[in-house]
Enzyme design. Sequence first.
Site, PDB file in Angstrom:
ATOM      1  N   GLY A  68      45.865  40.828  39.092  1.00 40.45           N
ATOM      2  CA  GLY A  68      46.398  41.317  40.347  1.00 40.45           C
ATOM      3  C   GLY A  68      47.906  41.180  40.394  1.00 40.45           C
ATOM      4  O   GLY A  68      48.530  40.534  39.542  1.00 40.45           O
ATOM      5  N   GLY A 117      42.241  39.813  37.534  1.00 44.58           N
ATOM      6  CA  GLY A 117      41.696  41.010  38.163  1.00 44.58           C
ATOM      7  C   GLY A 117      41.268  42.076  37.175  1.00 44.58           C
ATOM      8  O   GLY A 117      40.406  42.909  37.480  1.00 44.58           O
ATOM      9  N   GLU A 140      43.889  31.338  35.934  1.00 49.08           N
ATOM     10  CA  GLU A 140      44.347  31.031  37.288  1.00 49.08           C
ATOM     11  C   GLU A 140      44.803  29.588  37.504  1.00 49.08           C
ATOM     12  O   GLU A 140      45.705  29.329  38.306  1.00 49.08           O
ATOM     13  CB  GLU A 140      43.256  31.378  38.299  1.00 49.08           C
ATOM     14  CG  GLU A 140      43.056  32.859  38.533  1.00 49.08           C
ATOM     15  CD  GLU A 140      42.256  33.561  37.438  1.00 49.08           C
ATOM     16  OE1 GLU A 140      42.129  34.793  37.477  1.00 49.08           O
ATOM     17  OE2 GLU A 140      41.757  32.859  36.524  1.00 49.08           O
ATOM     18  N   ASP A 148      38.726  34.010  40.288  1.00 47.11           N
ATOM     19  CA  ASP A 148      38.103  34.778  41.362  1.00 47.11           C
ATOM     20  C   ASP A 148      37.558  36.076  40.774  1.00 47.11           C
ATOM     21  O   ASP A 148      37.146  36.087  39.623  1.00 47.11           O
ATOM     22  CB  ASP A 148      39.106  35.011  42.503  1.00 47.11           C
ATOM     23  CG  ASP A 148      40.279  35.895  42.105  1.00 47.11           C
ATOM     24  OD1 ASP A 148      40.599  35.983  40.893  1.00 47.11           O
ATOM     25  OD2 ASP A 148      40.892  36.508  43.011  1.00 47.11           O
TER      26      ASP A 148
END
Length: 358
Positions: A68, A117, A140, A148
Site C-alpha cells: 500500500g 498489499g 510490516e 494485514d
Amino acid sequence: MTATDEPVLFHTTGRAAHITLNRPKALNALSHEMVRRIDDALGNWERDPAVETVVITGAGERGLCAGGDIRSIHDDARDGDGSASAAFWRDEYRLNARIARYPKPYVAVMDGIVMGGGVGVSAHGSVRIVTERSRIAMPETGIGFVPDVGGTYLLGLAPGELGTHLALTGARIGAGDALLCGLADHFVPSAALRGFIDDLAEMPVRDALGRHVQPPPEDELGSRRAWIDSCYAAGTVEEIVDRLLADGGRDAKEAAETLLAKSPTALKVTLAALSRARRLGPLERVLDQEYRVSRAALRHPDLVEGIRAQVIDKDRDPRWSPATLVEVTEADVERFFAPLGERELGLAGPDATTEVAW
C-alpha cells in the site's frame, strides 16, 4: 492524464480480462483509487459472460506490487485523524475478500517483488503464479505495523511455524518457499510468462497451465523446519528470541537479531493476531480482526516512526516506543483487538463460503 498514465489499466483480450497495476516508479504501490477501480472492474467482469478469466500483473520490470501507499498512511497518522487510512483499509480488505471468493479464475502473476498489499491482491487468488524472480514478503513489523490484507490468515495456514517466522521477521521468500508455504500454486519461468498470458486469451486456464508450468526451484525453508518449528512454537516473543539464540545455528541467531530490530509492540501484536487468526475460521473473520488491529496501529507511535525511519528519512534507525519487548504488556496488546462498535468492518457473515469452480 493519458490512458497509459492511469494508475491501474484494464483491458480484455479474447476470453481474459486484464488488470495492470501501473505505478512502476512506486513499484505499483496501491492507492485507494486503485483499490476502488479494481473492485468495480471485478464486479463488472463477474457479470460479463464474455470474461472467463481475470489476470493481474504489474507494470515495469521490478515486480507486481510493493504494498500500500504507506507515505499516505504516515501523513494521515501523523497529521490527520486516521479516517483516510481507515477508509482505504475498509475498501482494500473488502477487495481481498472479493478476490478470495471470486467465481471465475483469478490469475495472479507474482513476478518480482510482491509485498504487503501486493500479497493481498494476489495470494488470495485461485491461480497464483511465481517465477524465479519472485520475492514475496509481509514486512510490516519493520514499520511498526502488523501483517494485514489477510496476511495473518494466509501465514496462519503455512506448515508448522513457517508462517510465524515470516510474519515476525518479514523475511523475503522466493518461488520454492512461496509454494511450500501455500502462498502460490504454480511455477512458470519469467521468460514463459508472455506466452502463458497470451494463451489465457484463447484457452481455459488449466490448458494454459499445462503448457507453461515447470518444476519449481527447491525451497529453502524446508531444511530449516526443525529449528523454526521448535523456536517459534513458544508462547511469547521473548521466549521465541531466547530459543533462537539458544539454538546455536547461524540462521536462528540471525532471525533473533532481526526480531530484536523490529517494533516490540508490532511483534507482540502480530504473534497474538496469528494465534487468533488460526482459531477464527474464514478469511472474512480474520479480515475483520485485522481491521481492528490496523485502526489501533494508527494511534500507536511506532507506525509513524517506523515509516519515517524506513521510507521517509531512510535512516533505518527507528526509535520504538516502548523500546523493549518486556515493556509491552498484555494490556497493551489487547487494546489492538478492542471491538470497534459501529465502525467494525463487518465482513463475516452467512455468505462467506462460496466455492470457486473452474
